[in-house]
Design an enzyme around this catalytic site. Structure first.
Site: not given
Length: 632
Positions: A294-296, A317
């Site tokens: 995920s980007q996080s 997200e």
């Protein structure tokens, strides 16, 4: 209960007969729960729990009577006293405390001589360990002094606990292993049943995760309740999330009637029988192509990127979380009645989506994980997962473990402990561990202080050589592990030799894995100057200043942003084109209009042939007059 199944039950079982919420009466009555010991051998369990509990309670009462006796004698240490003061003083000694602890753990009582000998031996071992590990940091030394000041009896208590644990390991291992008899002790995610409708070497298996804490103690009773008329409207919830994909469903425990249904290529009849009361799927772009994660997670690992693609993924997200929690809110009436809530989430942040709301609580015992691997979240995958959970499985009977493994397990562990005690670590190995720890934590000032304190230079060889043959120096290790900041400090401040090679003839530069570490080496070369060493032997690239490196990174980031923007534009154009095609398909081709004649043509058609010829002559005459005017 399905009466037709009960009447048609034969010696062979079909998949359709093994649905745990719709078992025939004959099959249900034939199920016999299997129990196993620690070696996976089947054990017939007798119902003696009540007698054992009564016996234990009687022993406790006897023990209490002994404690409250007025006789001046310690029933634990088996010692008599001349006065009450002596007895009270005895109760405060470490010797009495040791025997109380040993008695509670079922170990033999020690005499005074045995106790003194054990404590002396443990003190000796402890002092040797402290001497061998003498390179203790000042902060650790201060912490140990503070701990001893706070509790002067802490060290003695630790000795006693160590002695007791060693005795328990030696004396109680085999007893603990042999006493572990339970139907849960299958060393697998299943509970096993025997049935007269199976072969001798076969068993029926059901997943433990279908039971709660209470029903797990009596699986037969739970199966009977599931198949009774008292449980006709039971439901469960299934949720899967990962990679931006989400799938959720509320499934009824009552199957659909699929008699006469056609076989489908991607869906079996059993999967067609799954009765979804509600289901929902959606997808959002949250993971970068060919990168995953995920980007996080990428932001936490490498810092927050400022590209258009990363911003889009962060937004998606958050939107995905909002969408899922909206589904949970809509399904709240169903979720309050669910027997089970199965959730598949790849990471902690995905799991929090389900518990960070008012619908589900984190401590809800109905929330469980799928006890098997699943594929991309789809409605079909939810059906496959429910079929995997809700049908009994015919499996081979578990094979018992070899007896030698259990008997020799303690002997092997004891031999390993003895070997570790004999093999004392060298001082250089202890120093290496401290250096590696400081490198991993990025503690450059502490590393420099440690090297000065122990009179070590930057080219200290890491020990043992067998473990650090590829990374013999700190610079090699920092380069291989991608520690760009530590590599720069090791070269610029500590002045490590970059020409040193490992056993494969590679310098520290040759072990680097990314551009950041390479730039750190090139910046160090720029700072140190060309006269510092023979840079050709180091294989380090051309020297670069920090400004040049920043410029390179900015160009690289600009190229990545441009690529991301182009990709987003292409995706938007493709989406618009797809939407346009969908609208055109919805509207249809339409009807074409016939050719409509002009007004002049309509006027000519209304004239007779003579009138039309006269009109044409007049038009030609006017045209001739116009040409004559222009000419003269």
């Amino acid at each position: 209960m399905n009466s037709q199944k009960a009447s048609k039950m034969t010696g062979s079982l079909k998949k359709n007969d093994l649905y745990i919420f719709d078992l025939s009466e004959q099959l249900l009555n034939s199920l016999k729960l299997m129990s196993f010991d620690s070696t996976l051998r089947e054990v017939e369990v007798e119902k003696t729990s009540d007698n054992d509990r009564n016996k234990e309670s009687g022993d406790l009462q006897i023990a209490r009577k002994k404690v409250t006796s007025n006789v001046m004698r310690c029933s634990v240490c088996q010692m008599s006293f001349d006065s009450r003061n002596e007895q009270k003083a005895h109760y405060q000694t470490d010797y009495h405390l040791m025997n109380v602890k040993r008695n509670l753990r079922g170990l033999d009582i020690l005499s005074v001589e045995e106790f003194d000998a054990l404590i002396s031996k443990e003190h000796g071992i402890k002092s040797e360990d402290e001497n061998s590990g003498g390179e203790q940091t000042s902060s650790d030394h201060e912490e140990s002094e503070e701990a001893s000041d706070r509790d002067p009896d802490l060290q003695t208590n630790n000795y006693m606990e160590t002695i007791i644990e060693n005795d328990l390991q030696k004396l109680g291992f085999q007893k603990d292993e042999s006493d572990a008899i339970s139907h849960i002790n299958t060393q697998s995610p299943y509970i096993y049943f025997k049935s007269k409708y199976l072969q001798k070497n076969e068993v029926l298996a059901i997943y433990k995760s279908l039971f709660n804490k209470r029903s797990l103690s009596n699986p037969n009773e739970a199966l009977t309740f599931w198949n009774s008329q008292e449980n006709p409207m039971a439901i469960s919830a299934l949720f899967m999330v990962g990679g931006g994909h989400f799938a959720g469903a509320i499934v009824s425990h009552q199957r659909l009637n699929v008699k006469g249904n056609a076989h489908k290529k991607d869906e079996t009849l059993i999967e067609q029988a799954v009765n979804f009361l509600e289901h929902k799927t959606f997808h959002r772009y949250t993971t970068r192509r060919k990168q995953g994660g995920s980007q996080s997670a990428m932001d936490n690992a490498k810092g927050k990127a400022n590209s258009a693609g990363s911003a889009l993924r962060r937004y998606n997200e958050s939107a995905l979380k909002t969408d899922i929690q909206g589904v949970l809110k809509d399904w709240e009436p169903y979720l309050s009645k669910c027997d089970n809530i199965f959730i598949r989430a790849r990471n902690v942040s995905d799991k929090k989506i389900f518990t960070d709301n008012t619908v589900l609580n984190k401590g809800d015992e109905r929330i469980k994980s799928f006890p098997f691997t699943t594929n991309r979240p789809t409605v079909l995958e939810l059906k496959k997962a429910w079929c995997e959970l809700s049908y009994l499985k015919i499996l081979p009977k578990p094979e018992p473990l070899a007896v030698k493994e259990t008997v020799q397990k303690l002997e092997v562990s004891n031999k390993k402990d003895e070997f570790k005690e004999k093999q004392e670590p060298l001082l250089e190995e202890i120093q290496t561990e401290e250096i590696i720890s400081l490198l991993k934590k990025g503690r450059a000032p502490l590393l420099i202080s440690f090297l000065k304190k122990n009179k070590l230079d930057g080219n200290f060889r890491l020990k043992p050589e067998s473990k650090y043959s590829l990374t013999p120096t700190m610079l090699h290790y920092a380069s291989q592990q991608g520690m760009k900041q530590m590599a720069l400090i090791l070269l610029s401040n500590i002045k490590c030799d970059p020409t040193i090679k490992n056993r494969l003839g590679r310098t520290a530069w040759d072990l680097n894995r990314n551009d950041d570490v390479r730039h750190a080496f090139q910046i160090a070369r720029y700072n140190l100057g060309e006269s510092f060493t023979n840079w050709d032997e180091t294989h380090i690239g051309q020297p670069l200043s920090r400004e040049q490196v920043d410029e390179i990174n900015e160009k690289k980031k600009a190229i990545e942003n441009e690529k991301a923007e182009k990709l987003i534009k292409l995706e938007l154009e493709a989406a618009k084109e797809k939407q346009r095609f969908a609208k055109d398909a919805e509207r249809g081709p339409g009807k074409k209009l016939t050719n409509i004649p002009s007004i002049q043509q309509q006027n000519l058609n209304s004239l007779t042939d003579e009138q039309r010829r006269r009109l044409m002559r007049e038009q030609r005459a006017r045209a001739a007059e116009e040409r004559m005017k222009k000419k003269y």
